[in-house]
Scaffold this active site. Sequence first.
Site, PDB file in Angstrom:
ATOM      1  N   HIS A   1      16.386  -6.686  12.958  1.00 34.12           N
ATOM      2  CA  HIS A   1      15.863  -5.317  12.923  1.00 34.12           C
ATOM      3  C   HIS A   1      14.600  -5.268  12.060  1.00 34.12           C
ATOM      4  CE1 HIS A   1      15.577  -0.996  12.168  1.00 34.12           C
ATOM      5  NE2 HIS A   1      15.674  -1.233  10.873  1.00 34.12           N
TER       6      HIS A   1
ATOM      7  N   ASP B   1     -17.637  -2.598  22.301  1.00 36.59           N
ATOM      8  CA  ASP B   1     -16.303  -3.177  22.412  1.00 36.59           C
ATOM      9  C   ASP B   1     -15.982  -3.842  21.073  1.00 36.59           C
ATOM     10  OD1 ASP B   1     -13.893  -4.539  23.315  1.00 36.59           O
ATOM     11  OD2 ASP B   1     -14.661  -4.245  25.338  1.00 36.59           O
TER      12      ASP B   1
ATOM     13  N   TRP C   1      15.052 -10.107   6.788  1.00 33.77           N
ATOM     14  CA  TRP C   1      13.692 -10.442   7.208  1.00 33.77           C
ATOM     15  C   TRP C   1      12.984 -11.283   6.149  1.00 33.77           C
ATOM     16  CZ3 TRP C   1       8.592  -9.045   5.648  1.00 33.77           C
ATOM     17  CH2 TRP C   1       8.518  -8.269   4.491  1.00 33.77           C
TER      18      TRP C   1
ATOM     19  N   SER D   1      -1.924 -14.139  15.270  1.00 32.26           N
ATOM     20  CA  SER D   1      -2.365 -12.946  15.999  1.00 32.26           C
ATOM     21  C   SER D   1      -2.977 -11.918  15.043  1.00 32.26           C
ATOM     22  CB  SER D   1      -1.179 -12.343  16.743  1.00 32.26           C
ATOM     23  OG  SER D   1      -1.459 -11.029  17.145  1.00 32.26           O
ATOM     24  N   SER D   2      -2.286 -11.683  13.928  1.00 30.11           N
ATOM     25  CA  SER D   2      -2.776 -10.695  12.953  1.00 30.11           C
ATOM     26  C   SER D   2      -4.109 -11.122  12.358  1.00 30.11           C
ATOM     27  CB  SER D   2      -1.772 -10.527  11.819  1.00 30.11           C
ATOM     28  OG  SER D   2      -0.655  -9.825  12.268  1.00 30.11           O
TER      29      SER D   2
ATOM     30  N   HIS E   1       4.371  -7.905  -0.669  1.00 30.60           N
ATOM     31  CA  HIS E   1       3.965  -6.590  -1.148  1.00 30.60           C
ATOM     32  C   HIS E   1       2.677  -6.104  -0.498  1.00 30.60           C
ATOM     33  CE1 HIS E   1       4.564  -2.989  -3.376  1.00 30.60           C
ATOM     34  NE2 HIS E   1       3.237  -2.954  -3.372  1.00 30.60           N
TER      35      HIS E   1
ATOM     36  N   GLU F   1       1.809  -6.820   2.323  1.00 31.09           N
ATOM     37  CA  GLU F   1       2.265  -6.505   3.680  1.00 31.09           C
ATOM     38  C   GLU F   1       2.723  -5.055   3.791  1.00 31.09           C
ATOM     39  OE1 GLU F   1       2.345  -7.887   6.564  1.00 31.09           O
ATOM     40  OE2 GLU F   1       3.815  -6.632   7.598  1.00 31.09           O
TER      41      GLU F   1
ATOM     42  N   TYR G   1       1.531  -2.575   2.211  1.00 28.88           N
ATOM     43  CA  TYR G   1       0.338  -1.722   2.292  1.00 28.88           C
ATOM     44  C   TYR G   1      -0.394  -1.927   3.603  1.00 28.88           C
ATOM     45  CZ  TYR G   1       1.444  -0.765  -2.535  1.00 28.88           C
ATOM     46  OH  TYR G   1       2.091  -0.385  -3.672  1.00 28.88           O
TER      47      TYR G   1
ATOM     48  N   SER H   1      -5.829  10.980   6.977  1.00 26.88           N
ATOM     49  CA  SER H   1      -7.095  11.457   6.403  1.00 26.88           C
ATOM     50  C   SER H   1      -8.032  12.019   7.459  1.00 26.88           C
ATOM     51  CB  SER H   1      -7.805  10.316   5.659  1.00 26.88           C
ATOM     52  OG  SER H   1      -6.997   9.842   4.619  1.00 26.88           O
TER      53      SER H   1
ATOM     54  N   HIS I   1       7.958  -7.377  -8.833  1.00 27.13           N
ATOM     55  CA  HIS I   1       8.877  -6.241  -8.972  1.00 27.13           C
ATOM     56  C   HIS I   1      10.047  -6.360  -7.981  1.00 27.13           C
ATOM     57  CE1 HIS I   1       6.055  -3.765  -6.111  1.00 27.13           C
ATOM     58  NE2 HIS I   1       6.843  -4.536  -5.423  1.00 27.13           N
ATOM     59  N   HIS I   2       9.917  -7.298  -7.032  1.00 25.55           N
ATOM     60  CA  HIS I   2      11.043  -7.565  -6.136  1.00 25.55           C
ATOM     61  C   HIS I   2      12.027  -8.554  -6.758  1.00 25.55           C
ATOM     62  CE1 HIS I   2       9.142  -5.589  -2.630  1.00 25.55           C
ATOM     63  NE2 HIS I   2       8.030  -5.965  -3.217  1.00 25.55           N
TER      64      HIS I   2
ATOM     65  N   THR J   1      -2.657   6.381  -5.230  1.00 19.99           N
ATOM     66  CA  THR J   1      -1.864   7.080  -4.213  1.00 19.99           C
ATOM     67  C   THR J   1      -1.830   8.570  -4.512  1.00 19.99           C
ATOM     68  OG1 THR J   1      -0.517   5.090  -4.095  1.00 19.99           O
ATOM     69  CG2 THR J   1       0.310   7.010  -2.940  1.00 19.99           C
TER      70      THR J   1
ATOM     71  N   LYS K   1      -4.911  10.223  -3.395  1.00 22.84           N
ATOM     72  CA  LYS K   1      -4.901  10.488  -1.951  1.00 22.84           C
ATOM     73  C   LYS K   1      -4.107  11.750  -1.634  1.00 22.84           C
ATOM     74  CE  LYS K   1      -5.719   6.013   0.109  1.00 22.84           C
ATOM     75  NZ  LYS K   1      -6.588   6.535   1.161  1.00 22.84           N
TER      76      LYS K   1
ATOM     77  N   ARG L   1      23.507  -3.371  -0.137  1.00 20.15           N
ATOM     78  CA  ARG L   1      22.932  -3.488   1.200  1.00 20.15           C
ATOM     79  C   ARG L   1      23.371  -4.805   1.823  1.00 20.15           C
ATOM     80  NH1 ARG L   1      16.575  -5.043  -0.001  1.00 20.15           N
ATOM     81  NH2 ARG L   1      16.497  -5.066   2.276  1.00 20.15           N
TER      82      ARG L   1
END
Length: 531
Positions: A82, A111, A147, A174-175, A258, A260, A262, A273, A307-308, A333, A336, A455
């Site tokens: 998932h 293009d 994941w 790809s990314s 991390h 990732e 963002y 925005s 922090h993880h 943040t 924003k 979890r």
Amino acid sequence: MAGTSTGSPDLVHGEGAAAHPHGWRRWLFATNHKDIGTLYLFFSVTMLMIGGALAMLIRLELFRPGLQFVQPELYNQFVGMHGLIMIFGAIMPAFVGFANWMVPLQVGAADMAFARMNNFSFWLLPPAALLLVTSFFVAGGAPGSGWTMYPPLSVQMGPGMDMTIFAVHMMGASSIMGAINIITTILNMRAPGLHLMRMPMFCWTWLITAYLLIAVMPVLATAVTMVLTDRHFDTTFFNAAGGGDPVMFQHIFWFFGHPEVYIMILPGFGIISQVIPAFSRKPLFGYASMVYATAAIAIISFIVWAHHMFTTGMPVTAQLFFMYATMLVAIPTGVKVFNWVATMWKGALSFEAPMLFAVGFLWVFTIGGFSGLILAVAPIDVQMQDTYYVVAHFHYVLVAGSLFALFSGYYYWVPKWTGHMYNEKRAHFHFWNSLLWVNLTFFPMHFLGLAGMPRRYADYASQFTDFNELVSVAAWLFGLTQVYWLLFIVLPNIRGGPPAPAKPWDGAEGLEWTVPSPAPFHTFEKPPLIK
Ligand code: CU1
């Protein structure tokens, strides 16, 4: 469907119409940014439905304590797949699809810079997705490691892990190619006179996101390659018995992981925005500060990864560093969120579906931001680590954040994509149901986490039953709402619906071409439009 056939204000492409392949060749050999954007979006919706189906199975199992439908091993495979499918299959490709459609149009380019590489970066995704999905059917099944693929579990698992590693490599390539394309298009192919600081915010946020992608996707590739060699080539990068360190994987993974996060939210900030100014009939408040805040978030994202890992054991000084660095993210943040609210202040607001999702985003994403701030506090995180509080937090950020931003952008731009207006009534039904059920799904998870429910378990202690029943029912209704969106809004809108006018939003969308002025505020009243 979309693009060349709708008579939308196309920019002229190199070849004449006769040179465009038809039928399936149009899609397989696509080099047109609109067709490739459409491919990305369809792929992403497909993966959203597959990833969503896995979430529904998870919630089915968790409706009651005890084991109902699946064994714990299979349950863990559902959880891991998932996550992988939603992150790499649904959210990231959706934003790349948006970029393909909108970035060339917004910067006035004919293009994307590298049209054939653009084709290649899309067509890497379906085989990667196929590897992920079919890993369920090999010996040992899909990765049950979540994941995050932490060793030692990911080193010991069956061949499903190898398929996942290969898929991650392909999706990463790809990314990176997509990011190179976006950066080159924005930096080299802007219409003459389009200064960087006049670009629509979606382009700005994607430009910064593209740099993040190029910086961190190779780091993920490194991490999973080391797992691969630990698995098959007798290395011991993550095996203490051979002088390695399993915690090192977490450092490498979260140095990717991390930023990732963002990568999955910054382009959403860009969409919000642009939508909020359009439906407030006001220029974006604090354009320059929005650009700098986006850049600041991106830079800080590289110094917060541990922090993880507060519970892995680290010096107090390191805990303090990562705690304060993480809290620092709240400042840009907050800038924003303040700017979005200030843009709405005294505006001539109207609440069509794009704006509903944008305002909904403001509320629910901010909840995710605040719970992130709470989790950043090391002593709290030690208590909350691996509980449902964390699950609540990142689903508020990714579902109520990224997905809501995507819906906002979808409703905002789809009249341009298909040439047809969507059904506003159904879109309101979609929004209010999404908002209600997303909160009833994920808010009670905070309470479950605070009460100590861990979890990644198929079972739970009986005192958690009430909230889990509520969460499961709400999750199913949220899922059905998205099926409703696909069947009754997206599909009918591809060829049907009233034709979209040239400016579907009364010309208000011109405000996204707001020119930040060095002059005082009163000049913002009548923004000059580029176009
Ligand atoms: Cu993080």
